[in-house]
Motif scaffolding. Sequence first.
Motif, PDB file in Angstrom:
ATOM      1  N   SER A 105       0.820  -1.210   0.000  1.00 25.65           N
ATOM      2  CA  SER A 105       0.000   0.000   0.000  1.00 25.65           C
ATOM      3  C   SER A 105       0.857   1.265   0.000  1.00 25.65           C
ATOM      4  N   ALA A 106       2.166   1.123   0.158  1.00 25.61           N
ATOM      5  CA  ALA A 106       3.046   2.289   0.189  1.00 25.61           C
ATOM      6  C   ALA A 106       3.295   2.802  -1.228  1.00 25.61           C
ATOM      7  N   PRO A 107       3.422   4.124  -1.393  1.00 25.11           N
ATOM      8  CA  PRO A 107       3.727   4.658  -2.714  1.00 25.11           C
ATOM      9  C   PRO A 107       5.033   4.085  -3.246  1.00 25.11           C
ATOM     10  N   SER A 108       5.099   3.946  -4.542  1.00 22.13           N
ATOM     11  CA  SER A 108       6.290   3.398  -5.184  1.00 22.13           C
ATOM     12  C   SER A 108       7.472   4.321  -4.990  1.00 22.13           C
ATOM     13  N   LEU A 123      -5.137   4.801 -15.978  1.00 20.33           N
ATOM     14  CA  LEU A 123      -6.081   3.954 -15.259  1.00 20.33           C
ATOM     15  C   LEU A 123      -7.221   3.503 -16.163  1.00 20.33           C
ATOM     16  N   ARG A 124      -7.525   4.279 -17.204  1.00 20.41           N
ATOM     17  CA  ARG A 124      -8.505   3.844 -18.204  1.00 20.41           C
ATOM     18  C   ARG A 124      -8.028   2.541 -18.846  1.00 20.41           C
ATOM     19  N   ARG A 170       2.350  -7.062  -6.476  1.00 19.98           N
ATOM     20  CA  ARG A 170       2.060  -6.110  -5.396  1.00 19.98           C
ATOM     21  C   ARG A 170       1.615  -4.772  -5.973  1.00 19.98           C
ATOM     22  N   ALA A 171       2.294  -4.311  -7.023  1.00 18.46           N
ATOM     23  CA  ALA A 171       1.927  -3.037  -7.656  1.00 18.46           C
ATOM     24  C   ALA A 171       0.515  -3.120  -8.242  1.00 18.46           C
ATOM     25  N   CYS A 172       0.186  -4.225  -8.863  1.00 19.90           N
ATOM     26  CA  CYS A 172      -1.150  -4.419  -9.429  1.00 19.90           C
ATOM     27  C   CYS A 172      -2.200  -4.366  -8.327  1.00 19.90           C
ATOM     28  N   GLU A 214      -6.375   1.061  -4.834  1.00 21.77           N
ATOM     29  CA  GLU A 214      -6.579   2.512  -4.883  1.00 21.77           C
ATOM     30  C   GLU A 214      -7.800   2.854  -5.734  1.00 21.77           C
ATOM     31  N   MET A 215      -7.955   2.150  -6.856  1.00 22.07           N
ATOM     32  CA  MET A 215      -9.107   2.399  -7.720  1.00 22.07           C
ATOM     33  C   MET A 215     -10.408   2.036  -6.994  1.00 22.07           C
TER      34      MET A 215
END
Length: 168
Positions: free
Chosen positions: A10-13, A28-29, A149-151, A157-158
């Motif tokens: 959950s931490a920012p990259s 995000l689209r 994890r990024a996915c 977040e979405m």
Amino acid sequence: MKPSDAPDASAPSQHGTPLPPDELGARLREVFDLVGPLYRRVQRKVEQSEPVEGLSVGVRAVLDLLYRHGPLTVPQMGRAQAISRQFVQRMVNEAAGRGLVEAVPNPAHRRSSLIRLTDGGRTVIAAALAREHALLREVGGGLTDAEVRACVRVLGEMLGAFRDVDVP
């Protein structure tokens, strides 16, 4: 690596800077364009496998929630899946009719029973999850833990951005 040593999904990259809102919206689209067809294909796959466990997509979702979270009320399941209580109730009724779930008293609320898996329900959902796990193991692409994890972080977040959307 111990779980406490794992990077926080959950931490920012730490790789790059956040995208400006207009660029983020466009990127995000791209995610939405993939999530819809993926969701529908997974649903079809579950439906095609229905003769194996005899589960509809809706009953499978109810059993999965109860397997992962323990006994829940119908409203709790509806909120967790962003679907109507009426639909959840129909799925619970179908599962109960097959002996996969049962209603038990809810000490926190007299009028809203807890729904829990029966031994038969636990066996059926465990078999479905094992079969699905075997299918998901076949996903290629050399994906790394960091990519997954990024996915998960992006999709989380979405989902959070639309948390206030009313579910009928």
